[in-house]
Write an enzyme that holds these catalytic residues in place. Structure first.
Site, PDB file in Angstrom:
ATOM      1  N   HIS A  92      -5.592   3.599  -1.756  1.00 17.41           N
ATOM      2  CA  HIS A  92      -6.904   3.913  -1.178  1.00 17.41           C
ATOM      3  C   HIS A  92      -7.306   5.306  -1.644  1.00 17.41           C
ATOM      4  CE1 HIS A  92      -9.494   4.111   2.766  1.00 17.41           C
ATOM      5  NE2 HIS A  92     -10.164   4.465   1.695  1.00 17.41           N
ATOM      6  N   HIS A  94      -4.089  -4.550   7.695  1.00 15.28           N
ATOM      7  CA  HIS A  94      -4.231  -3.406   8.600  1.00 15.28           C
ATOM      8  C   HIS A  94      -3.378  -3.592   9.852  1.00 15.28           C
ATOM      9  CE1 HIS A  94      -5.707   0.171  10.520  1.00 15.28           C
ATOM     10  NE2 HIS A  94      -6.255   0.493   9.358  1.00 15.28           N
ATOM     11  N   GLU A 127      -8.712   0.475  -3.111  1.00 14.87           N
ATOM     12  CA  GLU A 127      -9.630   0.514  -1.964  1.00 14.87           C
ATOM     13  C   GLU A 127     -10.489   1.763  -2.067  1.00 14.87           C
ATOM     14  OE1 GLU A 127      -7.183   0.701   1.447  1.00 14.87           O
ATOM     15  OE2 GLU A 127      -6.304  -1.254   1.134  1.00 14.87           O
ATOM     16  N   ASP A 143      -0.030   4.433  -0.260  1.00 16.45           N
ATOM     17  CA  ASP A 143      -0.717   5.680   0.123  1.00 16.45           C
ATOM     18  C   ASP A 143       0.185   6.658   0.870  1.00 16.45           C
ATOM     19  OD1 ASP A 143      -2.979   4.510  -0.819  1.00 16.45           O
ATOM     20  OD2 ASP A 143      -4.094   4.580   1.042  1.00 16.45           O
ATOM     21  N   HIS A 144       1.005   6.117   1.765  1.00 16.17           N
ATOM     22  CA  HIS A 144       1.768   7.011   2.642  1.00 16.17           C
ATOM     23  C   HIS A 144       2.815   7.824   1.897  1.00 16.17           C
ATOM     24  CE1 HIS A 144      -0.170   5.911   6.328  1.00 16.17           C
ATOM     25  NE2 HIS A 144      -0.171   4.678   5.891  1.00 16.17           N
ATOM     26  N   THR A 146      -8.585   3.465   8.239  1.00 15.12           N
ATOM     27  CA  THR A 146      -9.821   2.682   8.234  1.00 15.12           C
ATOM     28  C   THR A 146      -9.969   1.958   9.573  1.00 15.12           C
ATOM     29  OG1 THR A 146      -9.298   2.337   5.917  1.00 15.12           O
ATOM     30  CG2 THR A 146     -11.145   1.100   6.798  1.00 15.12           C
ATOM     31  N   ASN A 177       0.856  -1.189   0.000  1.00 11.90           N
ATOM     32  CA  ASN A 177       0.000   0.000   0.000  1.00 11.90           C
ATOM     33  C   ASN A 177       0.897   1.246   0.000  1.00 11.90           C
ATOM     34  OD1 ASN A 177      -1.551   2.213   0.837  1.00 11.90           O
ATOM     35  ND2 ASN A 177      -3.071   0.883   1.782  1.00 11.90           N
ATOM     36  N   ARG A 233      -9.639   8.132  -1.309  1.00 12.21           N
ATOM     37  CA  ARG A 233     -10.620   8.582  -0.323  1.00 12.21           C
ATOM     38  C   ARG A 233     -11.567   9.613  -0.928  1.00 12.21           C
ATOM     39  NH1 ARG A 233     -10.053   7.702   5.091  1.00 12.21           N
ATOM     40  NH2 ARG A 233      -8.442   6.180   5.545  1.00 12.21           N
ATOM     41  N   ARG A 259      -7.526  13.019   0.118  1.00 14.71           N
ATOM     42  CA  ARG A 259      -6.524  13.699   0.918  1.00 14.71           C
ATOM     43  C   ARG A 259      -5.092  13.196   0.730  1.00 14.71           C
ATOM     44  NH1 ARG A 259      -9.431  11.650   5.864  1.00 14.71           N
ATOM     45  NH2 ARG A 259      -8.202   9.953   6.719  1.00 14.71           N
ATOM     46  N   GLU A 299     -11.189  -9.249   2.658  1.00 13.07           N
ATOM     47  CA  GLU A 299      -9.953  -8.916   3.352  1.00 13.07           C
ATOM     48  C   GLU A 299     -10.307  -8.820   4.836  1.00 13.07           C
ATOM     49  OE1 GLU A 299      -7.437  -5.848   1.723  1.00 13.07           O
ATOM     50  OE2 GLU A 299      -6.575  -5.430   3.699  1.00 13.07           O
TER      51      GLU A 299
HETATM   52  N1  PXP Z   1      -6.024  -2.978   3.899  1.00 13.09           N
HETATM   53  C1  PXP Z   1      -7.010  -2.041   3.948  1.00 13.09           C
HETATM   54  C2  PXP Z   1      -8.365  -2.400   3.461  1.00 13.09           C
HETATM   55  C3  PXP Z   1      -6.731  -0.736   4.431  1.00 13.09           C
HETATM   56  O1  PXP Z   1      -7.722   0.179   4.481  1.00 13.09           O
HETATM   57  C4  PXP Z   1      -5.423  -0.421   4.830  1.00 13.09           C
HETATM   58  C5  PXP Z   1      -5.099   0.958   5.294  1.00 13.09           C
HETATM   59  O2  PXP Z   1      -5.311   1.874   4.259  1.00 13.09           O
HETATM   60  C6  PXP Z   1      -4.444  -1.433   4.733  1.00 13.09           C
HETATM   61  C7  PXP Z   1      -4.778  -2.705   4.300  1.00 13.09           C
HETATM   62  C8  PXP Z   1      -3.017  -1.181   5.109  1.00 13.09           C
HETATM   63  O3  PXP Z   1      -2.928  -0.928   6.472  1.00 13.09           O
HETATM   64  P1  PXP Z   1      -1.557  -0.454   7.091  1.00 13.09           P
HETATM   65  O4  PXP Z   1      -1.212   0.859   6.467  1.00 13.09           O
HETATM   66  O5  PXP Z   1      -1.853  -0.364   8.552  1.00 13.09           O
HETATM   67  O6  PXP Z   1      -0.537  -1.516   6.767  1.00 13.09           O
END
Ligand code: PXP
Length: 253
Positions: free
Chosen positions: A42, A207, A69, A8-9, A98, A6, A44, A48, A146
């Site tokens: 993800h 997560h 997502e 996103d960060h 989430t 992921n 949103r 953001r 998931e």
């Molecule tokens: N899976 C889903 C459905 C999520 O919403 C997220 C967080 O955006 C993740 C996995 C990844 O979580 P983390 O960033 O805590 O590893």
């Protein structure tokens, strides 16, 4: 065991300065070259971090599956872009991340899932690990679920990290036996994964998974894929993204 990274960060950091640095596509290509099996993003409602342009570019340029997502409110764009998979997640504007599994009684879910299935998108639902939600996910027509590992990850942090001594201590677990809570959450995930697989669902999880706790989840045989963001991107500050992904891949092997 597959790893969805992921990214996103990377966009969170970019948005902190509102310049195109770090570049999300560099992160995507680095993840692919480091052995990621899937790119997870993800989108949103308030855009953001990842925005529409990122999403279009990633879906068009990615050479491995993209797991997008999203909440049901923005599924129009998902249908238009047709990623390999859409994971439907709950979303509250004010949340940091989430926070819980999807409410499967949401009235808009059946038509959203049907439309995605019709477009050929693999539909996954991000749910809490309990049999009622698993049965509901199957009945709604999802192909994949998931399992939300957030409660497991919180219990692990309280049992085995220094978090209880910091301002990030998880209040709801402060007066419980964290090791017992961890056992309980792990057991729930194991039972849920087995049950879901038995009724014909593909089972992913994610997560809060990190380099310390991931082994316990990677050992659950019914789970085929983990989606991990925060811990990989956090580690990449010290090791570089490529090494952080390789380290995680090694652990989940
Ligand atoms: N899976 C889903 C459905 C999520 O919403 C997220 C967080 O955006 C993740 C996995 C990844 O979580 P983390 O960033 O805590 O590893």
């Amino acid at each position: 065991m597959k790893l969805g990274v992921n990214i996103d960060h990377v966009a969170v950091l970019r948005e902190a300065r509102r310049v195109n640095d770090p570049n999300i596509l560099n992160a995507m290509f680095t993840a692919i070259n480091a052995g990621a099996d899937q790119i997870t993003i993800h989108l949103r409602e308030d855009r953001r971090h990842i925005d529409d342009t990122d999403t279009i570019n990633i879906i068009n340029l990615c050479t491995i599956p993209v797991n997008l997502e999203c909440a049901t409110a923005i599924t129009d764009i998902v249908l238009e872009l047709s990623p390999h998979r859409a994971t439907i997640v709950p979303e509250r504007r004010e949340e940091l991340t989430t926070e819980g599994g999807l409410n499967l009684a949401s009235p808009e879910l059946p038509s959203t899932i049907a439309a995605m299935n019709e477009t050929g998108i693999d539909v996954s639902l991000f749910i809490d690990p309990n049999s009622d939600d698993i049965i509901a996910a199957k009945e709604l027509g999802a192909n994949t679920i998931e399992l939300h590992t957030g409660s497991f990850a919180n219990a692990y942090l309280m049992a085995y990290s220094n978090i209880p001594k910091t301002k990030f201590s998880i209040k709801s677990l402060e007066h419980t036996n964290a090791k017992e809570a961890l056992e309980f959450e792990l057991d729930r995930l194991k039972k849920a994964a087995k049950f879901a697989k038995n009724i014909g669902l593909n089972v992913a999880a994610g997560h809060g998974l990190n380099y310390q706790n991931v082994g316990l989840i990677a050992n659950i045989p019914e789970i085929f894929e983990l989606n991990i963001g925060q811990s990989i991107i956090a580690r990449s500050i010290f090791t570089g993204l490529s090494q952080a992904i390789k380290d995680m891949k090694e652990l989940i092997k």
